[in-house]
Design a protein around this motif. Structure first.
Motif, PDB file in Angstrom:
ATOM      1  N   ILE A 129      -3.241   1.259  -9.041  1.00 46.21           N
ATOM      2  CA  ILE A 129      -1.882   1.399  -8.489  1.00 46.21           C
ATOM      3  C   ILE A 129      -2.010   2.400  -7.339  1.00 46.21           C
ATOM      4  O   ILE A 129      -2.116   3.605  -7.574  1.00 46.21           O
ATOM      5  N   SER A 144       0.643   0.633 -15.804  1.00 45.54           N
ATOM      6  CA  SER A 144       1.877   0.392 -15.056  1.00 45.54           C
ATOM      7  C   SER A 144       3.108   0.672 -15.915  1.00 45.54           C
ATOM      8  O   SER A 144       4.067   1.313 -15.477  1.00 45.54           O
ATOM      9  N   TYR A 189      -0.265  11.329  -9.327  1.00 44.53           N
ATOM     10  CA  TYR A 189      -0.036  11.081  -7.906  1.00 44.53           C
ATOM     11  C   TYR A 189      -0.928  11.968  -7.032  1.00 44.53           C
ATOM     12  O   TYR A 189      -1.413  11.535  -5.986  1.00 44.53           O
ATOM     13  N   LYS A 229      -6.323   5.462  -2.447  1.00 47.86           N
ATOM     14  CA  LYS A 229      -5.910   4.178  -1.907  1.00 47.86           C
ATOM     15  C   LYS A 229      -6.522   3.025  -2.688  1.00 47.86           C
ATOM     16  O   LYS A 229      -5.941   1.939  -2.781  1.00 47.86           O
ATOM     17  N   ARG A 275      -1.585   4.900  -3.989  1.00 46.93           N
ATOM     18  CA  ARG A 275      -0.643   5.987  -3.737  1.00 46.93           C
ATOM     19  C   ARG A 275       0.630   5.495  -3.061  1.00 46.93           C
ATOM     20  O   ARG A 275       1.714   6.010  -3.328  1.00 46.93           O
ATOM     21  N   ARG A 276       0.483   4.518  -2.199  1.00 48.07           N
ATOM     22  CA  ARG A 276       1.677   4.017  -1.494  1.00 48.07           C
ATOM     23  C   ARG A 276       2.627   3.286  -2.449  1.00 48.07           C
ATOM     24  O   ARG A 276       3.806   3.121  -2.144  1.00 48.07           O
ATOM     25  N   THR A 277       2.125   2.866  -3.602  1.00 47.89           N
ATOM     26  CA  THR A 277       2.994   2.257  -4.615  1.00 47.89           C
ATOM     27  C   THR A 277       3.586   3.311  -5.539  1.00 47.89           C
ATOM     28  O   THR A 277       4.726   3.185  -6.003  1.00 47.89           O
TER      29      THR A 277
END
Length: 1065
Positions: free
Chosen positions: A609, A569, A600, A605, A611-613
C-alpha cells in the motif's frame, strides 16, 4: 477581727512560684517551687513556660549538675565542687519540662505554639542542648535511669518541633553523636528504645554530614545486635521495625554509608534477616505472622535502597549481595506460597534490581533453581522440555535458602515464564513482577536476547506445550488477556533497536500448507489478531499490547512495514476508525494513532500500500486534527505522563516502559509524520535523518542505467574495432609469410637451374644472377613497404578506436559526475531552504510571542493608567471635602469675628486665597504663574489683619464692658487659626500626593510611547504646557512655596504672641 484572705488564682500562684524559684537561695526552697510549678504544668503550660522556663534550665544546670553559672550574657560555665549536683532536682526539672512539651489536651492553654516556643528556647543556645547531651554520658554520676530517659524524651520533643536546628546543635556539640548512639548500648529497654526513636527522627531528614558521623559510630553493628537481642526479625516487633527505619535513613542515597555497610560485614547479617522472613515450620499466631510480614516488607524496602538504578555504588552493592546469596533467597521468597502476595511481589522487584544492567549477574541468574509446587495449575515437572534457553532439573547444584522435600526444583527462567504466561489464576501483580524480572534478565544484554529469541522460535516451530512468549502472542488465549500483555512486553524487549532480532521475528511463519491453512508471517498474524480485536471492540489492554508490540517492532523497519501491508488493508481501515472514534478509550485511540503514524513514516513507494495511498487515509478520512488530538491525549494521559512516578498505573493499562520511552522520545516525529509529502521516503537512520523524493531518485536511477548501457556499448564498439585491426594485422602478416615462402621457392628453383645449366655460358648466368638479385631487392622492398603500410594502418585504426572509446567514456563519466553534483546541489539547497524556513518559522513564532507580551504589557499599563486616574479623582474628591470643611471652618470663624470687621475681611481674603489654591489643584496646576502676586497680596492681607486685630485688642482693653465678648472672640480666633493651620497642612499633603500622581502619570506616558502606544492630544498639550512652565518657573515655584510656608508660619507665630499678650492684659 481577722479578715478572710482573698482567693488566690492559678496565675497568681504561678507568678509567685516563678518569683520564688528565681530569688530563693536555699535548694529546698527552689525544689519546692519546682514541685509547685510541676503541678501546674499540665493545665497551665503557657503561664508556667513563659515565667519559669529559663529559670528551670538555670536550676537544672546549677542545682542538678552542680555547674556555677557565669554572669548574664556569657555562655561559658564553670563546674563547681565535685558531687554538688542533685539527681532528684534533675528529675524534677526534666519532668516539668516534659509536661510543658506535652500538656493536657483539655487545658485552656494547650497549643502547639508552646512546643515551638520551648524548642526555640532550647535550640537557640548551644549550651542548652549540650546540657541535655551531657546527661546521656554513661560515665556521669547523674546519668541514672530517669535522667537519661527524660533527656532523650526532651531531645525527641525538640526534634519534632525544630529538627534542623537540633541537627546543627548535635553536630556542633562535642561528642554529641557519640552520646546519642551510645544510648543504644543501654541495657534498659525504655532508654534504649527512646534513643532508637530519637535517632530515627534525627536522621529522617538529616544532612549527609550528620548521617556519615552517625554511621561512623558503628551504628550498623549496634542495630543488628539490638535486633538479635530482641529475638530476631520475627520477634523484635516494633523495635525491629524502628531498627530497619534507622538503617534506611542512614543508607538511603548515601554512597559512603553504603560502602561502610558493605565493608563492615553487615551484608551477611542482612542475608540472615532475609532468611527469617520465611514462615516457621510450626503454626504461629496471627499477630506474630503480621509482625513478621511487616518486618519483611521493611527489610526488602531497605534492600532496594542499595539497588537504585544509576547510582555509582549500585554495581558494587549488586555484586556483594549476589555473592552473599541474596538472589537465591529472594527467589525462594518470591515463589513461596505461604507468604502474602505483596511481599512476594516486592521480592521479585528486589531480584530485578539486583541484576538490572549488570551483565555478569544476568548470566548467572539463569543457573539458579527454585522450588515449584506440584499442585499449582501449570506447575512444572522435572521432565518438562527446555523452554527459552532454560532446562528443568529435579535437583539444583546451588543450595536454596530453605530446603524443600515435597516440591521439585526448576530453573528460574522456566519458572518465571510459567508463572507469567501460564498461571492465569495467579495474582496479576505477581505475574507482572515476574515479567519485570524477565525483562531485567534481558535488559541491555544482546547475547541473552538473541539466545532467548532463538529458543522461543525453536519452541514455536516444534509446537512445544511449555510456556513460550511467541506462542502466547501468535496463538493467544483470549480468556487470559494478561498472558498476551506480558508476552508483548517480553517481545518488545527482545526486538527493540536490534535489526537482526526484528528480521528473525519477521521470518517466523504461522500456519501450515499441509493442513490447508493460510501461511502468514508473525507480523501478519499479529496484525490479524489486532484487526479482530478492533472490529469486535475487544479488551483494551490486549489492543494496547498488540499495537505497542507492532509499533516497537516496525519502528525503522521498512521490510516489516511491507510485510504488514501485504495483508493489512483492512487493518489500516480498522486503525483509522478506532483512532478517530471519540467513544473509545484515549489510550487505545492514541496507541492506534501511533501505529498509523509509524506505518506511514516508514512506508515506501514500493510498499504493497504505497505512501500516496496511505496519505489520504490519514489526512482525509482520519483527518489531521483527530490524529494530532489522539497523540496529544495519549501523551497527557496520567498512565503515560506520570509513568516514571507511577509505573504500576501504566502496567494496568498494558503499557510497557519500552513503548512509553519510544513514544515520549519520538513524539515530535510522529506529529510531523502526517505533514510529510507522500513523495518523500525516510532513509535508514545510518544513511540520513531526512527524506528523499522517490520520483527524483527513480529518474536518477534511469539516467544512471542509460549511461551505463551507453558506456557498455562504447566499450563493446572499441573492443570490436581492436579485434578488426588485429585480424587485419594477422592477414597482412600471413600474406608477407606467403610472399617469403614464394621467394624461397623461386630461389631454390633458381639454384637448381644454375646447377643444371652450369656449363652454359657465364654471361647468361651472370645475367640471370643480376636479374634475380634485382628481383629479390625489389621484392624485399615491396614486402617491407606492404608490411609497414599494414602495420601503420592497423595501428592508426586501433588508436582511433581507442581514442573514440576513451572520449566516449570520458563524456559519459563527465555527464554522470555532473548529474551527481546537480543532485547533491539540489539536495543541499533543499536542506538549506528547509532550515531557513524552520528558522523563519521560529522567528515568526518568537515575534508573535513578543507581540502578545507587548499587548499584555500595554493592557497592564492602561489598567494602571485607569487606576491612577481613579486615584486622582479620589484625591480631587478629597480636596473638595477639605474645601467644604474649610468653608464650614470659615463660617465659624466669621461668626466668631462678628465684632472685628477688618480682621474678618483679612481672614476672608486668606480663605479666598486658599480656595483659589484649591481650584488650582483641581485644574492640575493651572494657575501657578501668578503665585508671586498672590503671595504679596497674602502678606498684605495678613499685615492688615494683624493691624485690625491690634486695634480690636486696644478697643477691647479700653472697654471693660466688652471684656467678656473680647475673651470669646479670642477663643474663636484661636480656633479659627487652628482650623486654618490644619487646612494648610492638608493642602500641603494634597500637593505632595498630586506631585506623586503626576510623576507616575509621566512615567506611564513615557512607557506607552516607548511601546509604540498613543496618548491623547489634550494630555500631550497639557504635558507640553506643564513642561514649559516647569522649565521657566521650576525654581521659582520651589522658592515661592518656601516663602509661603515661612510667611504663614510667621503670621501664625505673631498672632499667637498677640493672643498671649491679650490674655496677659
Amino acid at each position: 477581727m481577722l479578715k478572710t484572705p482573698p482567693l488566690q488564682t492559678a496565675t497568681a500562684t504561678i507568678d509567685t512560684l516563678c518569683g520564688r524559684l528565681a530569688s530563693a537561695t536555699l535548694l529546698e526552697d527552689r525544689r519546692a517551687a519546682i514541685l509547685g510549678l510541676r503541678s501546674f504544668a499540665k493545665q497551665y503550660p503557657a503561664s508556667v513556660a513563659s515565667g519559669s522556663l529559663r529559670e528551670l534550665i538555670t536550676t537544672l544546670r546549677r542545682d542538678g549538675l552542680g555547674e556555677a553559672a557565669s554572669p548574664r550574657g556569657k555562655s561559658d560555665r564553670r563546674p563547681s565542687a565535685a558531687g554538688s549536683g542533685d539527681v532528684d532536682t534533675i528529675r524534677l526539672v526534666l519532668e516539668t519540662l516534659l509536661m510543658l512539651f506535652k500538656p493536657d489536651a483539655n487545658s485552656p492553654e494547650a497549643s502547639d505554639e508552646i512546643a515551638f516556643f520551648m524548642a526555640d528556647e532550647f535550640s537557640m543556645r548551644q549550651d542548652n542542648i549540650a546540657l541535655l547531651l551531657n546527661l546521656l554520658d554513661p560515665t556521669s554520676p547523674y546519668a541514672d535511669y530517669y535522667s537519661r530517659l527524660y533527656s532523650v524524651n526532651l531531645l525527641s520533643a525538640i526534634c519534632a518541633a525544630r529538627p534542623e536546628r537540633l541537627q546543627e546543635c548535635v553536630l556542633s556539640a562535642p561528642l554529641g553523636t557519640s552520646r546519642l548512639v551510645g544510648v543504644l548500648d543501654d541495657t534498659r529497654d525504655a532508654v534504649r528504645n527512646a534513643g532508637l526513636l530519637l535517632l530515627v527522627d534525627l536522621t529522617g531528614g538529616a544532612s549527609e554530614e550528620l548521617r556519615k558521623i552517625v554511621a561512623f559510630e558503628d551504628v550498623f553493628a549496634k542495630v543488628f545486635a539490638l535486633i538479635r537481642l530482641e529475638g530476631g526479625l520475627a520477634d523484635a516487633g516494633i523495635t525491629g521495625q524502628d531498627c530497619l527505619s534507622l538503617l534506611a535513613n542512614l543508607t538511603r542515597g548515601s554512597a559512603s554509608n553504603q560502602t561502610m555497610f558493605r565493608e563492615s560485614g553487615c551484608v551477611g547479617q542482612l542475608m540472615q534477616l532475609l532468611r527469617e522472613i520465611f514462615p516457621p515450620s510450626t503454626p504461629s499466631t496471627d499477630f506474630a505472622a503480621d509482625t513478621r510480614e511487616k518486618a519483611g516488607w521493611g527489610l526488602l524496602q531497605l534492600f532496594r535502597f542499595f539497588l537504585v538504578s544509576g547510582e555509582a555504588s549500585t554495581p558494587q552493592n549488586q555484586l556483594a549481595f549476589f555473592r552473599a546469596g541474596a538472589a537465591q533467597i529472594l527467589l525462594d521468597l518470591a515463589f513461596h506460597d505461604g507468604l502474602p502476595v505483596p511481599l512476594r511481589v516486592l521480592a521479585f522487584q528486589s531480584t530485578a534490581g539486583l541484576i538490572s544492567n549488570n551483565q555478569p549477574l544476568q548470566e548467572q541468574l539463569a543457573g539458579l533453581q527454585v522450588a515449584v509446587a506440584t499442585a499449582d495449575k501449570g506447575a512444572l515437572s522435572p521432565s518438562a522440555p527446555q523452554t527459552n534457553g532454560s532446562r528443568s532439573a529435579p535437583h539444583s547444584a546451588k543450595t536454596s535458602a530453605r530446603t524443600s522435600v515435597e516440591r521439585p526444583r526448576t530453573y528460574i527462567i522456566e519458572a518465571l515464564l510459567e508463572l507469567t504466561l501460564k498461571q492465569s489464576t495467579a495474582e496479576t501483580s505477581l505475574r507482572a513482577a515476574a515479567c519485570a524480572l524477565i525483562q531485567a534478565y534481558l535488559g541491555k544484554h544482546d547475547r541473552i536476547k538473541a539466545h532467548f529469541l532463538q529458543r522461543a522460535i525453536s519452541g514455536h516451530e516444534s509446537n512445544e506445550t511449555g510456556a513460550n512468549a511467541l506462542i502466547s502472542l501468535l496463538q493467544p488465549d483470549l480468556n487470559d488477556h494478561n498472558s498476551i500483555v506480558f508476552a508483548s512486553w517480553i517481545a518488545q524487549d527482545l526486538v527493540v533497536d536490534i535489526t537482526e532480532a526484528k528480521a528473525a521475528f519477521a521470518s517466523i511463519k504461522e500456519g501450515g500448507e499441509s493442513e490447508d491453512e493460510d501461511v502468514l508471517t508473525a507480523i501478519q498474524s499479529l496484525g490479524s489478531s489486532l484487526e479482530g480485536l478492533l472490529q469486535s471492540s475487544g479488551n483494551g489492554t490486549t489492543i494496547i499490547a498488540y499495537t505497542s508490540l507492532l509499533t516497537v517492532l516496525l519502528w525503522e523497519f521498512a521490510a516489516g512495514i511491507d510485510d504488514l501491508l501485504a495483508e493489512g488493508s483492512s487493518l489500516i481501515q480498522a486503525l483509522v476508525n478506532h483512532a478517530g472514534n471519540v467513544a473509545t478509550s484515549p489510550v487505545t485511540a492514541g496507541a492506534a494513532a501511533v501505529l498509523l503514524g509509524t506505518i506511514y513514516e516508514f512506508s515506501t513507494k514500493d510498499s504493497p500500500i504505497p505512501r500516496r495511498t496511505l496519505a489520504p487515509l490519514l489526512t482525509q478520512k482520519l483527518t489531521r486534527a483527530k490524529y494530532l488530538a489522539a497523540l496529544q491525549t495519549l501523551r497527557q494521559d496520567p498512565a503515560v505522563r506520570d509513568f516514571d512516578l507511577y509505573p504500576a498505573d501504566a502496567a494496568a493499562n498494558g503499557l510497557d516502559a519500552t513503548y512509553v520511552d519510544l513514544f515520549q522520545t519520538e513524539y515530535s516525529r510522529l506529529r510531523k509524520a502526517i505533514d510529510k509529502d507522500p513523495g518523500l521516503e525516510v532513509l535508514p537512520s545510518s544513511a540520513s535523518e531526512a527524506g528523499v523524493d522517490r520520483d527524483i531518485l527513480d529518474e536518477l536511477r534511469q539516467q544512471i542505467t542509460g549511461l551505463s548501457t551507453a558506456l557498455a556499448a562504447a566499450q563493446q564498439n572499441a573492443q570490436d574495432s581492436m579485434q578488426t585491426a588485429e585480424q587485419e594485422r594477422l592477414s597482412l602478416q600471413k600474406e608477407a609469410q606467403t610472399a617469403s615462402a614464394e621467394v624461397e621457392r623461386l630461389r631454390r628453383i633458381n639454384q637448381a637451374m644454375q646447377a643444371g645449366h652450369e656449363e652454359d655460358s657465364q654471361r647468361s648466368v651472370a645475367q640471370k644472377a643480376t636479374e634475380l638479385e634485382a628481383l629479390n631487392l625489389a621484392h624485399s622492398r615491396t614486402l617491407a613497404g606492404l608490411r609497414q603500410d599494414a602495420e601503420k594502418s592497423a595501428r592508426s585504426a586501433r588508436e582511433q578506436a581507442e581514442q573514440a572509446a576513451q572520449l566516449r567514456i570520458q563524456e559519459l563519466e563527465r555527464r554522470l559526475v555532473e548529474l551527481g553534483n546537480a543532485h547533491r546541489t539540489e539536495q543541499s539547497g533543499h536542506e538549506t531552504k528547509s532550515r531557513e524556513l524552520q528558522n523563519l518559522t521560529e522567528q515568526h513564532a518568537g515575534l508573535q510571542r513578543n507581540l502578545q507580551q507587548t499587548n499584555i504589557h500595554f493592557q497592564t499599563l492602561q489598567t494602571r493608567n485607569r487606576e491612577v486616574d481613579t486615584a486622582l479623582q479620589q484625591e480631587r474628591s478629597r480636596a473638595e471635602e477639605v474645601s467644604a470643611k474649610l468653608a464650614s471652618a470659615n463660617e465659624a470663624h466669621a461668626k466668631a469675628l462678628a465684632d472685628a470687621a477688618r480682621a474678618e475681611e483679612a481672614l476672608k481674603e486668606v480663605r479666598e486665597e486658599l480656595q483659589g489654591r484649591d481650584a488650582e489643584l483641581a485644574t492640575e496646576r493651572a494657575g501657578f504663574a501668578d503665585l508671586e502676586a498672590e503671595l504679596e497680596s497674602l502678606k498684605t492681607a495678613l499685615t492688615t489683619a494683624q493691624k485690625d486685630l491690634a486695634v480690636a485688642k486696644t478697643a477691647a482693653s479700653t472697654s471693660s464692658a466688652d471684656a467678656d465678648d473680647t475673651a470669646t472672640l479670642k477663643k474663636e480666633l484661636a480656633a479659627a487659626k487652628e482650623a486654618e493651620k490644619a487646612a494648610k497642612e492638608e493642602l500641603d499633603s494634597m500637593l505632595l500626593v498630586l506631585a506623586d500622581i503626576e510623576a507616575e502619570r509621566d512615567d506611564f506616558k513615557a512607557k506607552v510611547k516607548e511601546l509604540g502606544g498613543d496618548v491623547g492630544s489634550e494630555e500631550d498639550d497639557e504635558d507640553e504646557d506643564a513642561d514649559g512652565v516647569d522649565e521657566e518657573d521650576g525654581e521659582e515655584d520651589e522658592d515661592d512655596k518656601a516663602d509661603v510656608s515661612d510667611t504663614v508660619a510667621k503670621a501664625n507665630g505673631k498672632a499667637a504672641k498677640k493672643a498671649e499678650d491679650s490674655d496677659v492684659d
